[in-house]
Motif scaffolding. Structure first.
Motif, PDB file in Angstrom:
ATOM      1  N   ASP A  90     -20.653  25.832  38.211  1.00 45.12           N
ATOM      2  CA  ASP A  90     -19.238  25.743  37.864  1.00 45.12           C
ATOM      3  C   ASP A  90     -18.429  25.153  39.016  1.00 45.12           C
ATOM      4  OD1 ASP A  90     -17.006  26.266  36.061  1.00 45.12           O
ATOM      5  OD2 ASP A  90     -16.450  27.856  37.479  1.00 45.12           O
ATOM      6  N   GLU A  91     -18.676  25.632  40.235  1.00 47.54           N
ATOM      7  CA  GLU A  91     -17.935  25.146  41.410  1.00 47.54           C
ATOM      8  C   GLU A  91     -18.096  23.637  41.600  1.00 47.54           C
ATOM      9  OE1 GLU A  91     -18.500  27.293  45.140  1.00 47.54           O
ATOM     10  OE2 GLU A  91     -18.740  29.156  43.984  1.00 47.54           O
ATOM     11  N   THR A  92     -19.273  23.117  41.325  1.00 46.09           N
ATOM     12  CA  THR A  92     -19.525  21.684  41.510  1.00 46.09           C
ATOM     13  C   THR A  92     -19.099  20.847  40.309  1.00 46.09           C
ATOM     14  OG1 THR A  92     -21.772  21.895  40.641  1.00 46.09           O
ATOM     15  CG2 THR A  92     -21.503  22.074  43.045  1.00 46.09           C
ATOM     16  N   GLY A  93     -18.866  21.502  39.182  1.00 45.65           N
ATOM     17  CA  GLY A  93     -18.542  20.768  37.969  1.00 45.65           C
ATOM     18  C   GLY A  93     -19.771  20.232  37.250  1.00 45.65           C
ATOM     19  N   LEU A  94     -20.950  20.501  37.793  1.00 45.16           N
ATOM     20  CA  LEU A  94     -22.179  20.010  37.180  1.00 45.16           C
ATOM     21  C   LEU A  94     -22.535  20.771  35.913  1.00 45.16           C
ATOM     22  CD1 LEU A  94     -24.158  19.314  40.446  1.00 45.16           C
ATOM     23  CD2 LEU A  94     -23.380  17.618  38.784  1.00 45.16           C
ATOM     24  N   ASN A  95     -21.917  21.921  35.705  1.00 44.17           N
ATOM     25  CA  ASN A  95     -22.122  22.639  34.437  1.00 44.17           C
ATOM     26  C   ASN A  95     -21.645  21.791  33.267  1.00 44.17           C
ATOM     27  OD1 ASN A  95     -19.439  22.937  35.207  1.00 44.17           O
ATOM     28  ND2 ASN A  95     -19.252  24.974  34.317  1.00 44.17           N
ATOM     29  N   ASP A  96     -20.598  21.006  33.481  1.00 43.40           N
ATOM     30  CA  ASP A  96     -20.104  20.119  32.422  1.00 43.40           C
ATOM     31  C   ASP A  96     -21.102  19.013  32.109  1.00 43.40           C
ATOM     32  OD1 ASP A  96     -17.714  21.546  32.198  1.00 43.40           O
ATOM     33  OD2 ASP A  96     -16.700  20.296  33.683  1.00 43.40           O
ATOM     34  N   VAL A  97     -21.831  18.572  33.121  1.00 43.52           N
ATOM     35  CA  VAL A  97     -22.819  17.507  32.936  1.00 43.52           C
ATOM     36  C   VAL A  97     -24.011  18.035  32.152  1.00 43.52           C
ATOM     37  CG1 VAL A  97     -24.409  15.925  34.099  1.00 43.52           C
ATOM     38  CG2 VAL A  97     -22.125  16.311  35.052  1.00 43.52           C
ATOM     39  N   VAL A  98     -24.606  19.138  32.627  1.00 47.01           N
ATOM     40  CA  VAL A  98     -25.847  19.611  32.016  1.00 47.01           C
ATOM     41  C   VAL A  98     -25.633  20.456  30.762  1.00 47.01           C
ATOM     42  CG1 VAL A  98     -27.269  19.391  34.074  1.00 47.01           C
ATOM     43  CG2 VAL A  98     -26.079  21.539  33.641  1.00 47.01           C
ATOM     44  N   SER A  99     -24.391  20.594  30.340  1.00 45.85           N
ATOM     45  CA  SER A  99     -24.155  21.255  29.055  1.00 45.85           C
ATOM     46  C   SER A  99     -24.091  20.213  27.924  1.00 45.85           C
ATOM     47  CB  SER A  99     -22.873  22.092  29.085  1.00 45.85           C
ATOM     48  OG  SER A  99     -21.743  21.273  29.280  1.00 45.85           O
ATOM     49  N   GLN A 100     -24.176  18.929  28.289  1.00 43.02           N
ATOM     50  CA  GLN A 100     -24.171  17.846  27.310  1.00 43.02           C
ATOM     51  C   GLN A 100     -25.508  17.792  26.567  1.00 43.02           C
ATOM     52  OE1 GLN A 100     -21.263  16.162  26.748  1.00 43.02           O
ATOM     53  NE2 GLN A 100     -20.471  17.632  28.238  1.00 43.02           N
ATOM     54  N   ASP A 105     -30.234  27.924  20.143  1.00 42.20           N
ATOM     55  CA  ASP A 105     -28.868  27.432  20.007  1.00 42.20           C
ATOM     56  C   ASP A 105     -28.129  27.262  21.337  1.00 42.20           C
ATOM     57  OD1 ASP A 105     -29.125  27.291  17.263  1.00 42.20           O
ATOM     58  OD2 ASP A 105     -28.306  29.291  16.943  1.00 42.20           O
ATOM     59  N   SER A 106     -28.481  28.018  22.367  1.00 43.94           N
ATOM     60  CA  SER A 106     -27.792  27.961  23.656  1.00 43.94           C
ATOM     61  C   SER A 106     -28.272  26.775  24.474  1.00 43.94           C
ATOM     62  CB  SER A 106     -28.047  29.244  24.451  1.00 43.94           C
ATOM     63  OG  SER A 106     -27.555  30.360  23.761  1.00 43.94           O
ATOM     64  N   ASN A 107     -27.325  26.079  25.127  1.00 46.76           N
ATOM     65  CA  ASN A 107     -27.726  24.994  26.017  1.00 46.76           C
ATOM     66  C   ASN A 107     -28.161  25.579  27.362  1.00 46.76           C
ATOM     67  OD1 ASN A 107     -25.425  25.150  27.845  1.00 46.76           O
ATOM     68  ND2 ASN A 107     -24.223  24.113  26.282  1.00 46.76           N
ATOM     69  N   VAL A 108     -28.659  24.739  28.269  1.00 48.46           N
ATOM     70  CA  VAL A 108     -29.195  25.241  29.532  1.00 48.46           C
ATOM     71  C   VAL A 108     -28.156  25.998  30.346  1.00 48.46           C
ATOM     72  CG1 VAL A 108     -31.112  23.593  29.715  1.00 48.46           C
ATOM     73  CG2 VAL A 108     -28.897  22.994  30.700  1.00 48.46           C
ATOM     74  N   VAL A 109     -26.919  25.557  30.313  1.00 48.35           N
ATOM     75  CA  VAL A 109     -25.857  26.249  31.056  1.00 48.35           C
ATOM     76  C   VAL A 109     -25.615  27.631  30.454  1.00 48.35           C
ATOM     77  CG1 VAL A 109     -23.404  26.212  31.680  1.00 48.35           C
ATOM     78  CG2 VAL A 109     -24.771  24.118  31.854  1.00 48.35           C
ATOM     79  N   GLU A 110     -25.601  27.716  29.146  1.00 48.23           N
ATOM     80  CA  GLU A 110     -25.391  29.007  28.486  1.00 48.23           C
ATOM     81  C   GLU A 110     -26.556  29.959  28.744  1.00 48.23           C
ATOM     82  OE1 GLU A 110     -22.641  27.416  24.784  1.00 48.23           O
ATOM     83  OE2 GLU A 110     -24.831  27.335  24.597  1.00 48.23           O
ATOM     84  N   VAL A 111     -27.778  29.434  28.778  1.00 49.54           N
ATOM     85  CA  VAL A 111     -28.938  30.269  29.113  1.00 49.54           C
ATOM     86  C   VAL A 111     -28.755  30.858  30.509  1.00 49.54           C
ATOM     87  CG1 VAL A 111     -31.426  30.232  29.614  1.00 49.54           C
ATOM     88  CG2 VAL A 111     -30.546  29.088  27.561  1.00 49.54           C
TER      89      VAL A 111
END
Length: 139
Positions: free
Chosen positions: A51-61, A30-36
């Motif tokens: 988080d600092e780069t904002g890429l967590n928003d990208v790879v949580s899609q 159930d967890s996405n890669v960011v949550e893992v």
């Protein structure tokens, strides 16, 4: 921080590739890669950098994505270079992006592509895979 134009381009590329590939991962956890990564005690620095780069928003899609996640120990070995990296947002973004793949990439292929040794590979997530490494890929 990642600028809006660059984030828009990254999101557009990832979305385009995803739509063309039409891939899904229906049997993953159930967890996405960011949550893992965020739930790992050994990846706090990488979680912060995503988080600092904002890429967590990208790879949580929806993905799928493959994240080659350096351990905290790997970042500790960088010493002062980590602070220098954090001070330069373009370099930081470039280093974080070098740990990301669009699509599911097997550990063996990621190792060959990046010239690294994966310590633990194939941790399944709802939107891809996470591979654990003990080194930071620097450009």
């Amino acid at each position: 921080m990642i600028n809006k134009k660059r984030l828009s381009v990254i999101l557009s590329v990832f979305l385009s590739i995803f739509l063309v590939a039409g891939l899904s991962n229906s049997n993953a956890q159930d967890s996405n890669v960011v949550e893992v990564i965020n739930n790992s005690e050994n990846h706090t620095v990488f979680a912060d950098l995503l988080d600092e780069t904002g890429l967590n928003d990208v790879v949580s899609q929806a993905g799928p994505y493959t994240v080659v996640a350096p351990t905290d120990k790997a970042f500790e070995e960088m010493d002062a270079n980590l602070e220098d990296l954090r001070a330069n947002s373009d370099s930081l973004e470039s280093v974080v992006i070098s740990h990301l793949f669009q699509g599911e990439v097997a550990a063996q292929k990621a190792e060959a592509s990046l010239g690294i040794e994966i310590q633990e590979g194939g941790i399944e997530a709802s939107n891809g895979l996470v591979h654990v490494v003990d080194e930071v890929i620097e450009n």
